[in-house]
Enzyme design. Structure first.
Site, PDB file in Angstrom:
ATOM      1  N   ALA A 143       0.815  -1.225   0.000  1.00 52.48           N
ATOM      2  CA  ALA A 143       0.000   0.000   0.000  1.00 52.48           C
ATOM      3  C   ALA A 143       0.847   1.274   0.000  1.00 52.48           C
ATOM      4  O   ALA A 143       0.304   2.368   0.090  1.00 52.48           O
ATOM      5  CB  ALA A 143      -0.947  -0.010   1.201  1.00 52.48           C
ATOM      6  N   LYS A 162       3.006 -14.465 -12.684  1.00 56.20           N
ATOM      7  CA  LYS A 162       1.622 -13.999 -12.837  1.00 56.20           C
ATOM      8  C   LYS A 162       0.717 -15.105 -13.425  1.00 56.20           C
ATOM      9  O   LYS A 162      -0.470 -15.152 -13.110  1.00 56.20           O
ATOM     10  CB  LYS A 162       1.581 -12.718 -13.678  1.00 56.20           C
ATOM     11  CG  LYS A 162       2.202 -11.510 -12.950  1.00 56.20           C
ATOM     12  CD  LYS A 162       1.468 -11.176 -11.639  1.00 56.20           C
ATOM     13  CE  LYS A 162       2.001  -9.949 -10.949  1.00 56.20           C
ATOM     14  NZ  LYS A 162       1.265  -9.594  -9.719  1.00 56.20           N
ATOM     15  N   PRO A 215      -4.369  -6.238 -14.577  1.00 54.28           N
ATOM     16  CA  PRO A 215      -4.236  -5.013 -15.372  1.00 54.28           C
ATOM     17  C   PRO A 215      -3.197  -5.134 -16.477  1.00 54.28           C
ATOM     18  O   PRO A 215      -2.239  -5.909 -16.385  1.00 54.28           O
ATOM     19  CB  PRO A 215      -3.769  -3.963 -14.343  1.00 54.28           C
ATOM     20  CG  PRO A 215      -3.787  -4.632 -13.002  1.00 54.28           C
ATOM     21  CD  PRO A 215      -3.702  -6.113 -13.269  1.00 54.28           C
ATOM     22  N   VAL A 272       6.563  -9.175   2.783  1.00 54.94           N
ATOM     23  CA  VAL A 272       5.673 -10.333   2.547  1.00 54.94           C
ATOM     24  C   VAL A 272       6.451 -11.615   2.247  1.00 54.94           C
ATOM     25  O   VAL A 272       5.902 -12.706   2.300  1.00 54.94           O
ATOM     26  CB  VAL A 272       4.645 -10.082   1.413  1.00 54.94           C
ATOM     27  CG1 VAL A 272       3.714  -8.927   1.736  1.00 54.94           C
ATOM     28  CG2 VAL A 272       5.328  -9.870   0.063  1.00 54.94           C
ATOM     29  N   PHE A 286       6.164   0.760 -10.699  1.00 47.32           N
ATOM     30  CA  PHE A 286       6.466  -0.581 -11.216  1.00 47.32           C
ATOM     31  C   PHE A 286       7.677  -0.578 -12.161  1.00 47.32           C
ATOM     32  O   PHE A 286       8.603  -1.373 -12.028  1.00 47.32           O
ATOM     33  CB  PHE A 286       5.215  -1.094 -11.942  1.00 47.32           C
ATOM     34  CG  PHE A 286       5.380  -2.411 -12.637  1.00 47.32           C
ATOM     35  CD1 PHE A 286       5.213  -3.609 -11.947  1.00 47.32           C
ATOM     36  CD2 PHE A 286       5.692  -2.470 -13.992  1.00 47.32           C
ATOM     37  CE1 PHE A 286       5.356  -4.838 -12.597  1.00 47.32           C
ATOM     38  CE2 PHE A 286       5.837  -3.687 -14.640  1.00 47.32           C
ATOM     39  CZ  PHE A 286       5.674  -4.872 -13.943  1.00 47.32           C
ATOM     40  N   TYR A 299       8.846 -13.060 -14.680  1.00 51.37           N
ATOM     41  CA  TYR A 299       7.720 -12.236 -14.203  1.00 51.37           C
ATOM     42  C   TYR A 299       6.404 -12.835 -14.716  1.00 51.37           C
ATOM     43  O   TYR A 299       5.451 -13.003 -13.949  1.00 51.37           O
ATOM     44  CB  TYR A 299       7.877 -10.782 -14.653  1.00 51.37           C
ATOM     45  CG  TYR A 299       6.711  -9.919 -14.211  1.00 51.37           C
ATOM     46  CD1 TYR A 299       6.484  -9.661 -12.860  1.00 51.37           C
ATOM     47  CD2 TYR A 299       5.801  -9.396 -15.136  1.00 51.37           C
ATOM     48  CE1 TYR A 299       5.396  -8.896 -12.438  1.00 51.37           C
ATOM     49  CE2 TYR A 299       4.714  -8.626 -14.729  1.00 51.37           C
ATOM     50  CZ  TYR A 299       4.514  -8.388 -13.376  1.00 51.37           C
ATOM     51  OH  TYR A 299       3.433  -7.643 -12.962  1.00 51.37           O
TER      52      TYR A 299
HETATM   53  P1  NDP Z   1       4.488  -0.189  -7.310  1.00 51.03           P
HETATM   54  O1  NDP Z   1       5.950  -0.456  -7.437  1.00 51.03           O
HETATM   55  O2  NDP Z   1       4.036   1.216  -7.433  1.00 51.03           O
HETATM   56  O3  NDP Z   1       3.937  -0.791  -5.956  1.00 51.03           O
HETATM   57  C1  NDP Z   1       4.360  -2.057  -5.488  1.00 51.03           C
HETATM   58  C2  NDP Z   1       3.978  -2.195  -4.033  1.00 51.03           C
HETATM   59  O4  NDP Z   1       4.373  -3.493  -3.599  1.00 51.03           O
HETATM   60  C3  NDP Z   1       4.680  -1.181  -3.143  1.00 51.03           C
HETATM   61  O5  NDP Z   1       3.779  -0.709  -2.188  1.00 51.03           O
HETATM   62  C4  NDP Z   1       5.759  -2.002  -2.466  1.00 51.03           C
HETATM   63  O6  NDP Z   1       6.002  -1.508  -1.160  1.00 51.03           O
HETATM   64  C5  NDP Z   1       5.079  -3.367  -2.376  1.00 51.03           C
HETATM   65  N1  NDP Z   1       6.042  -4.438  -2.207  1.00 51.03           N
HETATM   66  C6  NDP Z   1       6.987  -4.857  -3.071  1.00 51.03           C
HETATM   67  N2  NDP Z   1       7.722  -5.832  -2.514  1.00 51.03           N
HETATM   68  C7  NDP Z   1       7.223  -6.028  -1.260  1.00 51.03           C
HETATM   69  C8  NDP Z   1       7.567  -6.898  -0.195  1.00 51.03           C
HETATM   70  N3  NDP Z   1       8.564  -7.769  -0.312  1.00 51.03           N
HETATM   71  N4  NDP Z   1       6.851  -6.836   0.950  1.00 51.03           N
HETATM   72  C9  NDP Z   1       5.828  -5.957   1.070  1.00 51.03           C
HETATM   73  N5  NDP Z   1       5.455  -5.105   0.084  1.00 51.03           N
HETATM   74  C10 NDP Z   1       6.160  -5.150  -1.059  1.00 51.03           C
HETATM   75  O7  NDP Z   1       3.803  -1.077  -8.446  1.00 51.03           O
HETATM   76  P2  NDP Z   1       2.268  -1.382  -8.797  1.00 51.03           P
HETATM   77  O8  NDP Z   1       1.355  -0.655  -7.922  1.00 51.03           O
HETATM   78  O9  NDP Z   1       2.151  -1.214 -10.254  1.00 51.03           O
HETATM   79  O10 NDP Z   1       2.229  -2.946  -8.506  1.00 51.03           O
HETATM   80  C11 NDP Z   1       1.259  -3.556  -7.684  1.00 51.03           C
HETATM   81  C12 NDP Z   1       0.923  -4.922  -8.261  1.00 51.03           C
HETATM   82  O11 NDP Z   1       0.353  -4.758  -9.556  1.00 51.03           O
HETATM   83  C13 NDP Z   1       2.114  -5.862  -8.454  1.00 51.03           C
HETATM   84  O12 NDP Z   1       1.733  -7.153  -8.061  1.00 51.03           O
HETATM   85  C14 NDP Z   1       2.362  -5.811  -9.957  1.00 51.03           C
HETATM   86  O13 NDP Z   1       2.968  -6.983 -10.421  1.00 51.03           O
HETATM   87  C15 NDP Z   1       0.947  -5.656 -10.460  1.00 51.03           C
HETATM   88  N6  NDP Z   1       0.781  -5.146 -11.807  1.00 51.03           N
HETATM   89  C16 NDP Z   1       1.311  -3.947 -12.166  1.00 51.03           C
HETATM   90  C17 NDP Z   1       1.138  -3.462 -13.447  1.00 51.03           C
HETATM   91  C18 NDP Z   1       1.755  -2.191 -13.914  1.00 51.03           C
HETATM   92  O14 NDP Z   1       1.856  -1.988 -15.154  1.00 51.03           O
HETATM   93  N7  NDP Z   1       2.154  -1.279 -13.034  1.00 51.03           N
HETATM   94  C19 NDP Z   1       0.334  -4.213 -14.423  1.00 51.03           C
HETATM   95  C20 NDP Z   1      -0.182  -5.460 -13.939  1.00 51.03           C
HETATM   96  C21 NDP Z   1       0.029  -5.891 -12.669  1.00 51.03           C
HETATM   97  P3  NDP Z   1       7.435  -1.410  -0.432  1.00 51.03           P
HETATM   98  O15 NDP Z   1       8.462  -1.212  -1.503  1.00 51.03           O
HETATM   99  O16 NDP Z   1       7.281  -0.234   0.484  1.00 51.03           O
HETATM  100  O17 NDP Z   1       7.568  -2.683   0.317  1.00 51.03           O
HETATM  101  C1  8X3 Z   2       2.829  -5.537 -15.594  1.00 54.95           C
HETATM  102  C2  8X3 Z   2       2.406  -5.577 -17.000  1.00 54.95           C
HETATM  103  O1  8X3 Z   2       3.143  -6.221 -19.299  1.00 54.95           O
HETATM  104  O2  8X3 Z   2       4.182  -4.265 -18.296  1.00 54.95           O
HETATM  105  O3  8X3 Z   2       2.278  -6.616 -14.926  1.00 54.95           O
HETATM  106  O4  8X3 Z   2       4.796  -6.466 -17.567  1.00 54.95           O
HETATM  107  S1  8X3 Z   2       3.718  -5.643 -18.075  1.00 54.95           S
END
Ligand code: NDP
Ligand code: 8X3
Length: 252
Positions: free
Chosen positions: A11, A157, A183, A61, A190, A153
Site C-alpha cells: 500500500a 503472474k 491489469p 511479505v 512498477f 515475471y
Molecule cells: P508499485 O511499485 O508502485 O507498488 C508495489 C507495491 O508493492 C509497493 O507498495 C511495495 O512496497 C510493495 N512491495 C513490493 N515488494 C514487497 C515486499 N517484499 N513486501 C511488502 N510489500 C512489497 O507497483 P504497482 O502498484 O504497479 O504494482 C502492484 C501490483 O500490480 C504488483 O503485483 C504488480 O505486479 C501488479 N501489476 C502492475 C502493473 C503495472 O503496469 N504497473 C500491471 C499489472 C500488474 P514497499 O516497496 O514499500 O515494500
Molecule cells: C505488468 C504488466 O506487461 O508491463 O504486470 O509487464 S507488463
C-alpha cells in the site's frame, strides 16, 4: 452497521495505495502493509482524514514467519477481514532467460508468489471461521500472455492465475469469493523498480500512450468488492484503451 475491513499489501505506492484511499473514502477500515514504514505512516494520516480506522503493518511479505506473526498479532475487530488484496509485487529486470539475474528471479518468485501464499495461508482461516470474505489477487496481462524477456515475471503472474482458480475451488464451501484482477500497463513505480531506479528507462513503456493509473485499477477492485453477496467476478482483465495485448500498443 460495523465498517468493513480491507487488508491491502503493497500500500505504499501505486495500485495498493490508490486502493487503500478508495476504500477508506468509501467508509471501510483498512490494514495497510508495505516495507517503507514512513510512507505507511503518512498514508495512515491521510486515510484517517476520511474517517477510517487504520492499522499499519510494516513487513516484508517474503518473510513467512513475519507474516504469520503479523496476522497472529491481530485482535478483536481487526481479525474480521472482509477483503484481502494480495497486491504487493514487482518485476525485476527485463532480460532473455540466458542472461537473466537469478537474484531478480528469486525476488519475483518470493514476493509475487510466495508472499501471496503466506498472506493467504494466514488470513484465509480467519475468513473460513466466519464463512465470509473476499480475496483479490493482482494478476497481470503478463499472466495471460508471455512476452519477450518477460519469462520469470510472466511465470509468477501465470501462477497467480492458477492459484486464484485453485483458491476459489478450495474456499467454495465457505462462501469466500476469490477474484483475479489483471491489469495491463499502469503507470506507478512498477517500471522504476523493474529498471533498478533508472527513470529514463522506466518512462519508455508509456511514451506516446495513456496508461492506466492506480486509481483506475482501484475502481475495478472496489467494484468487484461491493457486488451483492451472491455475485463474484472471477477474473477481470483491465487494459488501457491504447493497449490491445501485451505487445500491441498504439502510440502517437
Ligand atoms: P508499485 O511499485 O508502485 O507498488 C508495489 C507495491 O508493492 C509497493 O507498495 C511495495 O512496497 C510493495 N512491495 C513490493 N515488494 C514487497 C515486499 N517484499 N513486501 C511488502 N510489500 C512489497 O507497483 P504497482 O502498484 O504497479 O504494482 C502492484 C501490483 O500490480 C504488483 O503485483 C504488480 O505486479 C501488479 N501489476 C502492475 C502493473 C503495472 O503496469 N504497473 C500491471 C499489472 C500488474 P514497499 O516497496 O514499500 O515494500
Ligand atoms: C505488468 C504488466 O506487461 O508491463 O504486470 O509487464 S507488463
Amino acid at each position: 452497521m460495523d465498517k468493513k475491513l480491507a487488508f491491502i499489501t503493497g500500500a505504499t505506492s501505486g495500485i495498493g495505495k490508490a486502493t487503500a484511499k478508495r476504500f477508506a473514502r468509501e467508509g471501510w477500515n483498512v490494514i495497510i502493509n508495505g516495507r517503507r514504514e514512513e510512507r505507511l505512516t503518512e498514508l495512515k494520516a491521510e486515510l484517517e482524514e476520511f474517517g477510517a480506522e487504520v492499522l499499519l503493518l510494516a513487513f516484508d511479505v517474503r518473510d513467512r514467519q513475519v507474516v504469520e506473526k503479523a496476522v497472529e498479532s491481530l485482535h478483536g475487530k481487526w481479525r474480521d477481514i472482509d477483503l484481502l488484496l494480495n497486491n504487493a509485487g514487482l518485476a525485476a529486470g527485463l532480460e532473455h532467460i540466458d542472461e537473466g539475474f537469478t537474484d531478480d528471479w528469486e525476488r519475483m518468485i518470493d514476493t509475487n508468489l510466495k508472499g501471496l501464499l503466506w498472506l493467504t495461508r494466514s488470513v484465509a482461516p480467519l475468513m473460513v471461521d466466519r464463512n465470509t470474505g473476499h480475496i483479490v489477487n493482482i494478476g497481470s496481462i503478463a499472466g495471460r500472455e508471455v512476452y519477450d524477456k518477460g519469462n520469470v515475471y510472466c511465470a509468477t503472474k501465470f501462477a497467480v492465475d492458477a492459484l486464484t482458480r485453485g483458491m476459489r475451488i478450495d474456499l467454495l464451501e465457505h462462501g469466500i469469493k476469490v477474484t483475479n484482477v489483471s491489469p495491463g500497463m499502469v503507470e506507478t513505480e512498477f517500471s522504476l523498480v523493474r529498471f533498478g531506479g533508472d527513470g529514463a528507462k522506466a518512462a519508455t513503456p508509456y511514451r506516446g500512450m495513456k496508461p492506466l493509473t492506480g486509481e483506475d485499477v482501484a475502481d475495478v477492485i472496489f467494484y468487484c468488492a461491493t457486488l451483492p453477496a451472491h455475485v463474484n467476478i472471477n477474473d477481470i482483465l483491465v487494459m488501457p484503451t491504447a493497449q490491445a495485448s501485451a505487445t500491441h500498443v498504439f502510440r502517437t
